[in-house]
Design a protein around this motif. Structure first.
Motif, PDB file in Angstrom:
ATOM      1  N   ALA B 480       0.669  -0.917   0.127  1.00 10.52           N
ATOM      2  CA  ALA B 480      -0.160  -0.008  -0.380  1.00 10.52           C
ATOM      3  C   ALA B 480       0.951   1.066  -0.103  1.00 10.52           C
ATOM      4  N   ALA B 481       2.035   0.717   0.866  1.00 14.12           N
ATOM      5  CA  ALA B 481       3.062   2.730   0.953  1.00 14.12           C
ATOM      6  C   ALA B 481       3.654   2.069  -0.117  1.00 14.12           C
ATOM      7  N   LEU B 482       4.337   1.677  -1.123  1.00 18.24           N
ATOM      8  CA  LEU B 482       5.406   2.088  -2.358  1.00 18.24           C
ATOM      9  C   LEU B 482       4.291   2.109  -3.725  1.00 18.24           C
ATOM     10  N   PHE B 483       3.364   0.055  -3.651  1.00 17.05           N
ATOM     11  CA  PHE B 483       3.481   0.302  -4.979  1.00 17.05           C
ATOM     12  C   PHE B 483       2.033  -0.018  -5.203  1.00 17.05           C
ATOM     13  N   PRO B 484       1.271   1.528  -5.241  1.00 16.64           N
ATOM     14  CA  PRO B 484       0.014   1.231  -4.697  1.00 16.64           C
ATOM     15  C   PRO B 484      -0.944   0.972  -6.115  1.00 16.64           C
ATOM     16  N   ARG B 485      -0.415   0.471  -6.754  1.00 17.67           N
ATOM     17  CA  ARG B 485      -0.513  -0.160  -8.297  1.00 17.67           C
ATOM     18  C   ARG B 485      -0.833  -1.117  -8.628  1.00 17.67           C
ATOM     19  N   ASN B 604      19.474   0.868   7.858  1.00 20.03           N
ATOM     20  CA  ASN B 604      18.883   1.924   8.832  1.00 20.03           C
ATOM     21  C   ASN B 604      18.824   1.476  10.362  1.00 20.03           C
ATOM     22  N   TRP B 605      18.552   2.343  11.358  1.00 21.20           N
ATOM     23  CA  TRP B 605      18.325   1.124  12.114  1.00 21.20           C
ATOM     24  C   TRP B 605      16.754   1.027  13.079  1.00 21.20           C
ATOM     25  N   GLN B 606      16.127   1.862  11.630  1.00 23.82           N
ATOM     26  CA  GLN B 606      14.805   1.706  11.843  1.00 23.82           C
ATOM     27  C   GLN B 606      14.417   0.597  11.785  1.00 23.82           C
ATOM     28  N   ALA B 607      14.598   0.049  10.038  1.00 29.60           N
ATOM     29  CA  ALA B 607      13.966  -0.992   9.805  1.00 29.60           C
ATOM     30  C   ALA B 607      14.696  -2.350  10.004  1.00 29.60           C
ATOM     31  N   THR B 608      16.118  -2.422  10.172  1.00 31.16           N
ATOM     32  CA  THR B 608      16.090  -3.294  10.816  1.00 31.16           C
ATOM     33  C   THR B 608      16.066  -4.079  12.289  1.00 31.16           C
ATOM     34  N   ALA B 679      -4.884  -0.200  -0.430  1.00 36.74           N
ATOM     35  CA  ALA B 679      -4.488   1.390  -1.137  1.00 36.74           C
ATOM     36  C   ALA B 679      -4.800   2.726  -1.383  1.00 36.74           C
ATOM     37  N   ASP B 680      -6.332   2.973  -1.277  1.00 39.53           N
ATOM     38  CA  ASP B 680      -7.325   3.718  -1.547  1.00 39.53           C
ATOM     39  C   ASP B 680      -6.664   5.303  -0.162  1.00 39.53           C
ATOM     40  N   GLN B 681      -6.484   4.100   1.346  1.00 38.89           N
ATOM     41  CA  GLN B 681      -6.333   5.091   2.903  1.00 38.89           C
ATOM     42  C   GLN B 681      -4.960   4.688   3.211  1.00 38.89           C
ATOM     43  N   LYS B 682      -3.710   5.425   2.382  1.00 40.75           N
ATOM     44  CA  LYS B 682      -2.744   6.060   2.936  1.00 40.75           C
ATOM     45  C   LYS B 682      -2.929   6.129   4.069  1.00 40.75           C
ATOM     46  N   THR B 683      -2.198   5.385   5.463  1.00 40.30           N
ATOM     47  CA  THR B 683      -2.152   5.059   6.929  1.00 40.30           C
ATOM     48  C   THR B 683      -0.874   5.870   7.244  1.00 40.30           C
ATOM     49  N   PRO B 684      -0.718   6.875   8.174  1.00 35.29           N
ATOM     50  CA  PRO B 684       0.250   7.514   8.141  1.00 35.29           C
ATOM     51  C   PRO B 684       1.358   6.838   7.809  1.00 35.29           C
ATOM     52  N   LEU B 685       2.043   5.076   8.652  1.00 32.77           N
ATOM     53  CA  LEU B 685       2.870   4.003   8.577  1.00 32.77           C
ATOM     54  C   LEU B 685       3.183   4.047   7.216  1.00 32.77           C
ATOM     55  N   ALA B 686       2.088   4.352   6.470  1.00 34.15           N
ATOM     56  CA  ALA B 686       2.123   3.896   4.622  1.00 34.15           C
ATOM     57  C   ALA B 686       3.017   5.080   3.989  1.00 34.15           C
ATOM     58  N   GLN B 687       2.230   6.118   4.915  1.00 34.79           N
ATOM     59  CA  GLN B 687       2.793   7.356   4.688  1.00 34.79           C
ATOM     60  C   GLN B 687       4.176   7.725   4.769  1.00 34.79           C
ATOM     61  N   ALA B 688       4.809   6.954   6.465  1.00 33.66           N
ATOM     62  CA  ALA B 688       6.947   7.335   6.525  1.00 33.66           C
ATOM     63  C   ALA B 688       6.836   5.780   6.302  1.00 33.66           C
ATOM     64  N   LEU B 689       6.444   4.766   6.011  1.00 35.37           N
ATOM     65  CA  LEU B 689       6.921   4.319   4.779  1.00 35.37           C
ATOM     66  C   LEU B 689       7.511   4.361   3.446  1.00 35.37           C
ATOM     67  N   ALA B 691       8.226   7.316   2.802  1.00 35.76           N
ATOM     68  CA  ALA B 691       9.488   8.403   2.823  1.00 35.76           C
ATOM     69  C   ALA B 691      10.726   7.887   3.005  1.00 35.76           C
ATOM     70  N   ALA B 692      10.625   6.324   3.938  1.00 38.07           N
ATOM     71  CA  ALA B 692      11.502   6.000   4.623  1.00 38.07           C
ATOM     72  C   ALA B 692      12.308   5.118   3.784  1.00 38.07           C
ATOM     73  N   PHE B 693      11.408   4.529   2.731  1.00 43.35           N
ATOM     74  CA  PHE B 693      12.116   3.769   1.811  1.00 43.35           C
ATOM     75  C   PHE B 693      11.854   4.025  -0.158  1.00 43.35           C
ATOM     76  N   THR B 694      12.989   2.993  -0.697  1.00 40.71           N
ATOM     77  CA  THR B 694      12.751   3.496  -1.796  1.00 40.71           C
ATOM     78  C   THR B 694      11.774   1.911  -2.477  1.00 40.71           C
ATOM     79  N   PRO B 695      11.289   2.116  -3.724  1.00 38.37           N
ATOM     80  CA  PRO B 695      10.481   1.263  -3.708  1.00 38.37           C
ATOM     81  C   PRO B 695      11.597  -0.206  -4.289  1.00 38.37           C
ATOM     82  N   ALA B 696      12.502   0.236  -4.354  1.00 36.45           N
ATOM     83  CA  ALA B 696      13.573  -1.417  -3.896  1.00 36.45           C
ATOM     84  C   ALA B 696      14.092  -1.750  -3.815  1.00 36.45           C
ATOM     85  N   ALA B 697      14.398  -0.769  -2.257  1.00 37.94           N
ATOM     86  CA  ALA B 697      14.576  -1.053  -0.664  1.00 37.94           C
ATOM     87  C   ALA B 697      13.210  -2.126  -0.375  1.00 37.94           C
ATOM     88  N   GLY B 698      11.938  -1.359  -0.299  1.00 39.15           N
ATOM     89  CA  GLY B 698      10.803  -2.082   0.113  1.00 39.15           C
ATOM     90  C   GLY B 698      11.012  -3.171  -0.938  1.00 39.15           C
TER      91      GLY B 698
END
Lengths: 76, 753
Positions: B480-485, B604-608, B679-689, B691-698
């Motif tokens: 939902a966060a990185l690949f809404p389509r 990064n330490w968050q993802a790890t 996908a239509d409801q981008k939660t705050p977490l989705a927004q944060a993710l 911002a934090a991950f590139t699609p490839a990293a996600g």
């Protein structure tokens, strides 16, 4: 009327056991399940991909792989 | 113990028929056995029978709540026993695993055989399937080679009559020389007086008289055994015949216990027999089948040819074109049932119930902040994690037991055998793998249905690659966060990738550590049967409870450990339990480790850090990501009054039951493919993710979550089944593969994205 191996039978056909190959990997178990001399074995069906093969011996239905049918000799 | 022990009554009807040669048991030994039976303070009745004779149902009907279920020492085969009192007389009922014969091919059969040798049975209660007497009697006749009184429960007589068979228990008793009691265990018929009759009436019966040359050889071996006090006298004849049959397990056991002269003597006899053209194995089997056939003809004088329900069902279930689609549809149905029925309960346990409890705890422990934080931050979530597994497991175990006991699993193995062959496995191995999509834990225990140990180990080791339901929330959030389509494509590709890695790995394991053992494959196709709900429920409940017992320590310890690491400050001046996550020991350690993941794009330490609690249960990854990225501290929930708490919990429970029940009809609807709805409801977490991950990293992160070490509970299950070593190896190589595949994914995806 001659002897054949069990893999030569078509679904629905039946025959009588003549013997099991001495080196058959399942020899002991097959004997215990009733593949003794003279027992009637029927080929019930083949699995959708052609293998394994369902057999009926006595009141038991079981399935063997086609390669394991080669060591079972039968006659009509 | 009363003084009025009933005498062993030898039925007056034991006149052997003309077709059978009576085996005349040594009279002194016979009297000795009877005396032992009378004197035994607590006679041991062992229950033996072929698989699929309804033995378990019979035991349940006879023993009821006295049944204790455990494991046989050193193996994961269930041991069922009950201490009962029959007419004021105590007895120990011991249920032995199902066996086709006493020459063991499976761990279950080995246990049955070993128990007959070593457990000092006073009476053998042999359960027969009335619909398949000839084969069942083979085992009976083998049992009669032991010097132990036998009684027969002729079970499933209702089913045999439906098949068009006429079953005559009295005639069977007459020709077999032992009491025969007709039973329909599923309806409790005949089970009341079964034990009483078995205790009073059991006799040695009329076994098989083998061809003269074999009897002579056996007699010689028995004479030799008489001088060996280490061999149990009740087993002499059985052991002699097993040696002549060349039973490898008996030879192994005797040579291990220093009876080489006996084996040499048996080999000399075998060589002599062979020179005369006598193949002892075949002659013995034929003699038993000849006698079994005679007995069956007396007991079942008339058999109409009637097409059975099983044959009609198989026409559909094993249809050349429809068979496999039907199987796949059934699997889908089981999963939808599991998740629709169980997920409301899972949500209840994970949500309102935990919040309520945490509220109470917080209020009760307000005077003791450290204890409060431990309870609210570690113990309640830990227990909650274990509990939230239970509804899913219970429903999945119920469905699994239903498919197993109904006979369908055997058909599934038949259908799938061809596919599994490339991996040196047989069709039965497909079932644990499919179950792995639901939950890896029951899947690991389902490997018990495989005969060969190496097969069990290989399947258990590749199982965790099957994407279990707990991983889905992680995919969904990231998709939902990185690949809404293309969210559903991402989710699907995870499942496919997991399967591909599992198969590739099985192939590799076969070529390195666990080569396929040779030997043919034999799948029995038992008749379909409608399982007794009571038995299903008991099975499922017991398996679930044993899971809870096993899991609670590990999971609690791990959750408490993570909590402690998060609470310990790693900076000067940080206060215990109030430190910010990045300044905790947890944060610092994650940070130190995170460069390892830099080539995967999420160093990064968050993802790890979020991956660590994933060891406990993979769905926790999402919660931890939320905690870290949104700074949601595990703040103490507002204290609730007792009454509001109870009220809330009752309402929530009721809603849960309603949701769960109302989900049942929708199970039959077609499954919804994909997760685009989120996908239509981008939660705050989705927004944060985002911002934090590139699609490839996600994507690399998802691949890593899919493949890295299964949850601690699965590791525990693997350790229980196959030992700690295999469990650690699994953990280690899965980390390695997850890293490697994550690396590949990130590097390749960067080229395109």
């Amino acid at each position: 009327m001659g002897e054949r191996t069990l893999d030569a039978l078509n679904p629905g056909e039946a025959a009588h056991v003549v013997d099991l190959d001495r080196l058959h990997p399942l020899r002991r178990r097959l004997l215990e399940l009733g593949f003794v001399r003279g027992a009637r074995v029927m080929v019930v069906r083949r699995a959708p991909m052609g293998d394994p093969v369902e057999l009926r011996v006595g009141g038991t239905d079981l399935a063997l792989r086609a390669s394991d049918l080669l060591g079972i000799r039968v006659r009509e | 113990m009363t003084a009025t022990v009933p005498p062993a009554i030898v039925p007056t009807t034991t006149v052997p028929p003309a077709t059978a040669l009576p085996r005349l048991p040594d009279e002194a030994a016979c009297l000795q056995t009877v005396a032992r039976l009378k004197a035994a303070h607590e006679p041991r009745v062992v229950v033996v029978g072929n698989p699929n004779t309804g033995k378990t149902t019979l035991i349940n009907a006879v023993a009821g709540t006295n049944l204790k279920v455990g494991n046989w020492a050193g193996v994961t085969v269930e041991k069922r026993e009950a201490r009962l009192s029959v007419q004021g007389r105590p007895l120990l009922l011991l249920d032995l695993p199902g066996a086709y014969s006493l020459s063991p091919h499976t761990p279950e059969e080995l246990i049955t055989r070993t128990a007959l040798l070593d457990e000092g049975p006073d009476v053998i209660l042999n359960v027969l399937d009335a619909g398949n007497l000839e084969r069942n009697l083979y085992l009976t006749l083998q049992l009669m080679d032991f010097h132990v009184p036998v009684a027969v429960a002729l079970n499933l007589v209702d089913e045999a009559r439906e098949k068009g068979l006429t079953v005559d228990a009295a005639a069977l008793s007459r020709v077999l020389g032992v009491p025969v009691i007709e039973t329909v265990a599923s309806k409790g018929q005949g089970t009341g007086k079964l034990l009483d009759t078995a205790l009073k009436g059991a006799t040695l019966g009329i076994g098989v008289r083998y061809p003269q040359a074999i009897e002579a050889a056996a007699a010689d071996l028995i004479t030799r055994m008489a001088e060996l006090p280490t061999l149990p006298p009740h087993a002499h004849r059985y052991l002699a015949l097993a040696l002549l049959e060349g039973d490898p397990s008996v030879r192994g056991r005797l040579s291990a216990t220093g009876h080489l002269p006996l084996i040499d003597a048996a080999d000399a006899h075998l060589a002599a027999l062979d020179a005369e053209g006598v193949d002892a194995l075949i002659e013995i089997a034929e003699a038993r089948y000849a006698r079994a056939g005679d007995l069956a003809r007396v007991a079942v004088p008339r058999a109409e040819a009637r097409r059975t329900l099983s044959e009609r069902l198989d026409r559909l279930a094993l249809h050349p074109l429809l068979g496999i689609p039907i199987f796949l549809a059934l699997v889908l149905l089981v999963f939808r049932l599991t998740f629709s029925v169980a997920s409301p309960f899972v949500d209840l346990i994970g949500g309102p119930l935990q919040t309520t409890l945490a509220g109470w705890a917080a209020a009760a422990l307000a005077w003791f902040p450290l204890g409060r934080d431990l309870v609210v931050g570690a113990i309640i979530p830990g227990v909650g994690t274990v509990l939230s597994f239970l509804p899913t497991l219970l429903v999945l175990y119920l469905a699994m037991s239903f498919l197993e006991d109904s006979g369908y699993m055997a058909r599934a193995a038949f259908l799938m055998d061809r596919i599994m062959r490339g991996l040196g496995l047989d069709g039965r191995a497909f079932i644990p793998l499919i179950l792995g999509f639901g939950c890896n834990v029951p899947a690991v225990s389902a490997t018990r249905t495989l005969e060969r140990r190496s097969d069990r180990v290989v399947v258990s080791m590749i199982l965790p690659f099957m994407s279990c339901s707990a991983r889905l929330p992680v995919y969904v959030v990231f998709a939902a966060a990185l690949f809404p389509r293309s969210g559903s494509w991402i989710v699907w590709s995870m499942y496919i990738l997991g399967m591909a890695v599992a198969f590739a790995f099985a192939w590799a394991l076969r070529r390195t550590s666990f080569p396929a053992e040779g030997g043919g494959v034999l799948l029995e196709l038992p008749p379909y049967r409608f399982p007794a709900w009571r038995v299903l429920w008991k099975h499922a409940w017991r398996r679930t409870a044993s899971f809870a017992k096993r899991a609670r320590t590990t999971v609690l310890a791990t959750v408490a450990g993570v909590w402690l690491l998060l609470a310990l400050p790693a900076v000067a001046g940080g206060k215990f339990a109030t430190v910010a996550p990045q300044d905790s020991v947890f944060g610092r350690v994650s940070e130190a480790v995170s460069p390892i993941f830099a080539p995967l794009g999420f160093g990064n330490w968050q993802a790890t850090g979020a991956l660590v609690p994933g060891f406990i249960a993979k769905e926790v990854v999402v919660g931890t990501l939320g905690q870290i990225y949104l700074g949601e501290q595990a703040a103490a929930p507002a204290p609730l009054s007792l009454w509001t708490g109870v009220q809330g919990a009752v309402i929530a429970t009721w809603d849960t039951i309603k949701t769960s029940v109302s989900a049942i009809p929708t199970v039959l609807a077609l499954p919804r493919l994909g997760t685009d709805t989120t996908a239509d409801q981008k939660t705050p977490l989705a927004q944060a993710l985002a911002a934090a991950f590139t699609p490839a990293a996600g994507l690399a992160y998802l691949v890593f979550v899919l493949l890295y070490t299964p949850c601690i509970v699965t590791v525990g299950a693997i350790a229980q089944e196959h030992g700690r070593r295999i469990a650690w190896i699994t953990v280690a190589y899965q980390m390695g593969i997850a890293w490697g595949m994550g690396f590949l994914t990130y590097q390749l995806a960067r080229l395109w994205m």
